[in-house]
Design a protein around this motif. Structure first.
Motif, PDB file in Angstrom:
ATOM      1  N   ARG A  38       0.870  -1.183   0.000  1.00  0.00           N
ATOM      2  CA  ARG A  38       0.000   0.000   0.000  1.00  0.00           C
ATOM      3  C   ARG A  38       0.899   1.223   0.000  1.00  0.00           C
ATOM      4  O   ARG A  38       1.679   1.426   0.933  1.00  0.00           O
ATOM      5  CB  ARG A  38      -0.897  -0.001   1.235  1.00  0.00           C
ATOM      6  CG  ARG A  38      -1.787   1.244   1.373  1.00  0.00           C
ATOM      7  CD  ARG A  38      -2.462   1.257   2.743  1.00  0.00           C
ATOM      8  NE  ARG A  38      -3.180   0.029   2.961  1.00  0.00           N
ATOM      9  CZ  ARG A  38      -4.425  -0.184   2.557  1.00  0.00           C
ATOM     10  NH1 ARG A  38      -5.081   0.778   1.917  1.00  0.00           N
ATOM     11  NH2 ARG A  38      -5.023  -1.333   2.802  1.00  0.00           N
ATOM     12  N   GLU A 156      -7.143   3.060  -3.613  1.00  0.00           N
ATOM     13  CA  GLU A 156      -8.023   3.149  -2.445  1.00  0.00           C
ATOM     14  C   GLU A 156      -8.336   4.622  -2.186  1.00  0.00           C
ATOM     15  O   GLU A 156      -7.419   5.441  -2.031  1.00  0.00           O
ATOM     16  CB  GLU A 156      -7.375   2.552  -1.200  1.00  0.00           C
ATOM     17  CG  GLU A 156      -8.302   2.640   0.022  1.00  0.00           C
ATOM     18  CD  GLU A 156      -7.628   2.195   1.306  1.00  0.00           C
ATOM     19  OE1 GLU A 156      -7.904   1.075   1.749  1.00  0.00           O
ATOM     20  OE2 GLU A 156      -6.823   2.985   1.855  1.00  0.00           O
ATOM     21  N   ASP A 158     -10.104   6.680   0.588  1.00  0.00           N
ATOM     22  CA  ASP A 158     -10.652   6.627   1.948  1.00  0.00           C
ATOM     23  C   ASP A 158     -11.078   8.040   2.327  1.00  0.00           C
ATOM     24  O   ASP A 158     -10.276   8.839   2.818  1.00  0.00           O
ATOM     25  CB  ASP A 158      -9.596   6.084   2.910  1.00  0.00           C
ATOM     26  CG  ASP A 158     -10.175   5.761   4.292  1.00  0.00           C
ATOM     27  OD1 ASP A 158     -11.216   6.360   4.642  1.00  0.00           O
ATOM     28  OD2 ASP A 158      -9.587   4.930   5.008  1.00  0.00           O
ATOM     29  N   TYR A 159     -12.337   8.346   2.064  1.00  0.00           N
ATOM     30  CA  TYR A 159     -12.816   9.703   2.309  1.00  0.00           C
ATOM     31  C   TYR A 159     -12.845  10.061   3.796  1.00  0.00           C
ATOM     32  O   TYR A 159     -12.424  11.164   4.163  1.00  0.00           O
ATOM     33  CB  TYR A 159     -14.187   9.905   1.657  1.00  0.00           C
ATOM     34  CG  TYR A 159     -14.099  10.259   0.185  1.00  0.00           C
ATOM     35  CD1 TYR A 159     -14.284  11.565  -0.255  1.00  0.00           C
ATOM     36  CD2 TYR A 159     -13.809   9.287  -0.772  1.00  0.00           C
ATOM     37  CE1 TYR A 159     -14.198  11.902  -1.599  1.00  0.00           C
ATOM     38  CE2 TYR A 159     -13.712   9.610  -2.116  1.00  0.00           C
ATOM     39  CZ  TYR A 159     -13.900  10.921  -2.539  1.00  0.00           C
ATOM     40  OH  TYR A 159     -13.799  11.250  -3.871  1.00  0.00           O
ATOM     41  N   ALA A 161     -10.896   9.040   6.178  1.00  0.00           N
ATOM     42  CA  ALA A 161      -9.510   9.231   6.603  1.00  0.00           C
ATOM     43  C   ALA A 161      -8.795  10.267   5.745  1.00  0.00           C
ATOM     44  O   ALA A 161      -7.649  10.634   6.036  1.00  0.00           O
ATOM     45  CB  ALA A 161      -8.751   7.911   6.541  1.00  0.00           C
ATOM     46  N   GLN A 162      -9.436  10.728   4.674  1.00  0.00           N
ATOM     47  CA  GLN A 162      -8.874  11.707   3.747  1.00  0.00           C
ATOM     48  C   GLN A 162      -7.515  11.244   3.220  1.00  0.00           C
ATOM     49  O   GLN A 162      -6.507  11.954   3.313  1.00  0.00           O
ATOM     50  CB  GLN A 162      -8.783  13.090   4.399  1.00  0.00           C
ATOM     51  CG  GLN A 162     -10.142  13.646   4.812  1.00  0.00           C
ATOM     52  CD  GLN A 162     -10.130  15.129   5.109  1.00  0.00           C
ATOM     53  OE1 GLN A 162      -9.086  15.749   5.245  1.00  0.00           O
ATOM     54  NE2 GLN A 162     -11.306  15.715   5.195  1.00  0.00           N
ATOM     55  N   SER A 163      -7.511  10.052   2.648  1.00  0.00           N
ATOM     56  CA  SER A 163      -6.281   9.500   2.099  1.00  0.00           C
ATOM     57  C   SER A 163      -6.549   8.805   0.773  1.00  0.00           C
ATOM     58  O   SER A 163      -7.656   8.340   0.512  1.00  0.00           O
ATOM     59  CB  SER A 163      -5.642   8.512   3.083  1.00  0.00           C
ATOM     60  OG  SER A 163      -6.431   7.340   3.210  1.00  0.00           O
ATOM     61  N   ARG A 314     -15.164   4.308   2.147  1.00  0.00           N
ATOM     62  CA  ARG A 314     -13.816   3.838   1.830  1.00  0.00           C
ATOM     63  C   ARG A 314     -13.973   2.882   0.660  1.00  0.00           C
ATOM     64  O   ARG A 314     -14.666   1.864   0.771  1.00  0.00           O
ATOM     65  CB  ARG A 314     -13.201   3.144   3.036  1.00  0.00           C
ATOM     66  CG  ARG A 314     -11.814   2.556   2.798  1.00  0.00           C
ATOM     67  CD  ARG A 314     -11.318   1.847   4.042  1.00  0.00           C
ATOM     68  NE  ARG A 314     -10.151   1.029   3.756  1.00  0.00           N
ATOM     69  CZ  ARG A 314      -9.894  -0.139   4.324  1.00  0.00           C
ATOM     70  NH1 ARG A 314     -10.737  -0.644   5.223  1.00  0.00           N
ATOM     71  NH2 ARG A 314      -8.812  -0.811   4.008  1.00  0.00           N
TER      72      ARG A 314
END
Length: 328
Positions: A38, A156, A158-159, A161-163, A314
């Motif tokens: 990742r 990925e 991940d809204y 986690a903002q990533s 996510r």
């Protein structure tokens, strides 16, 4: 993605799967061991819009707006000049002015973003464009990464986690929900189409992380933001907007929602069998999608789904497998 409107990215975490130690001699397996990795990209979220911010060798950084529903991968001409980017060959289409290109900047390991190796149109390079000529006004960020930047990878989003991460060797967990994410890679067209359910009806929409609304007075009040702010949105054809309005006069509406265009809040969006809750959709002329966008997707679309519906999700977008996963 913006259609007939304002147009409106550090660390690397490596996950290794290792077989547990066995007392007996391990038996050979027909299945090769796959390493899962990742790569977390240097990312900034702003009102559900996604920017990547890779670090340059000189200690500075660049800010690219990312958009799965967007077009060319681009850099501003003043930025290309400042960074002394190496010029590439012009791209010339019949009857069109030439597109100037440049090679990608060199980024710092551990704070970098991948290049666009799958972009056969620009041959992996960046189009060089004037800041004033981008959309309906200046490009306030240094670059733009569209649909062909995402091609060929597993992402990925991940809204909460903002990533944003690039995954390799990824296997979906048993708890993941999935749905087709279809496109036209054989034609070098990577505009993804996904099916969503709203009000009991299945609608084909563009998967559009870059869908942007520029809030008018009513939209700003509805979202609790300042007028003129650009925020992640979703789009729907005018005909479908009228259908929702006629059937549900109680659904909230912001008449001057996206600039002067109306927005409507649907009570729930179901994506891959997962309920995401209410989401705002801005109306657009039918032809924006029925004619223009549908000419670049594998089948007609009725609008676009973006940040206004993704904020609680996510997701993993597997471009090679053409599948979208919603994770718990």
């Amino acid at each position: 993605m913006r259609l007939l409107s304002r147009r409106n990215l550090l660390a690397v975490a490596v996950l290794l799967i290792a077989a547990p130690a066995l007392a007996a001699k391990p038996q050979p397996s027909d299945k090769p061991q796959t390493m899962q990795t990742r790569t977390l990209l240097p990312t900034r979220f702003e009102h559900q819009r996604i920017f990547v911010v890779p670090q340059l060798r000189d200690g500075g950084s660049m800010q690219f707006f990312t958009d799965t529903g967007g077009g060319l991968n681009m850099v501003r001409d003043d930025i290309a000049k400042r960074l002394a980017l190496i010029a590439g060959a012009d791209i010339q289409e019949q009857g069109q002015p030439p597109i100037k290109t440049a090679l990608w900047p060199t980024f710092v390991d551990g704070a970098a973003i991948p290049a666009a190796e799958q972009d056969r149109f620009l041959e992996g390079r960046l189009a060089v464009v004037p800041a004033e000529g981008f959309g309906d006004g200046p490009m306030t960020y240094e670059g733009f990464l569209g649909s062909r930047w995402f091609a060929g990878r597993v992402w990925e989003f991940d809204y909460p986690a903002q990533s944003v991460s690039v995954l390799q060797g990824w296997t979906a967990p048993a708890t993941a929900h999935s749905t087709p994410l279809t496109m036209l890679p054989n034609r070098n067209m990577y505009w993804p189409r996904v099916q969503v359910e709203i009000d009991g009806e299945t609608l084909p929409l563009l998967f559009d992380t870059g869908a942007t609304v520029e809030l008018g007075a009513d939209g700003a009040k509805a979202l609790g933001l300042a007028e003129g702010v650009r925020a992640g949105g979703s789009f729907i054809t005018a005909r479908q907007y009228r259908k929702w309005r006629d059937a549900h006069p109680d659904w909230p509406v912001a008449m001057k929602g996206d600039g002067g265009m109306p927005m409507i809040q649907v009570p729930n969006v179901r994506l891959a069998g997962v309920d995401t809750g209410p989401a705002w959709f801005a109306a657009r002329p039918d032809r924006n999608f029925t004619e223009f966008m549908s000419s670049m997707t594998d089948a007609p679309v009725e609008g676009a789904i973006g940040g206004s519906a993704f904020g609680r999700l996510r997701m993993v977008a597997d471009y090679p497998a053409q599948k979208l996963y919603v994770l718990p």
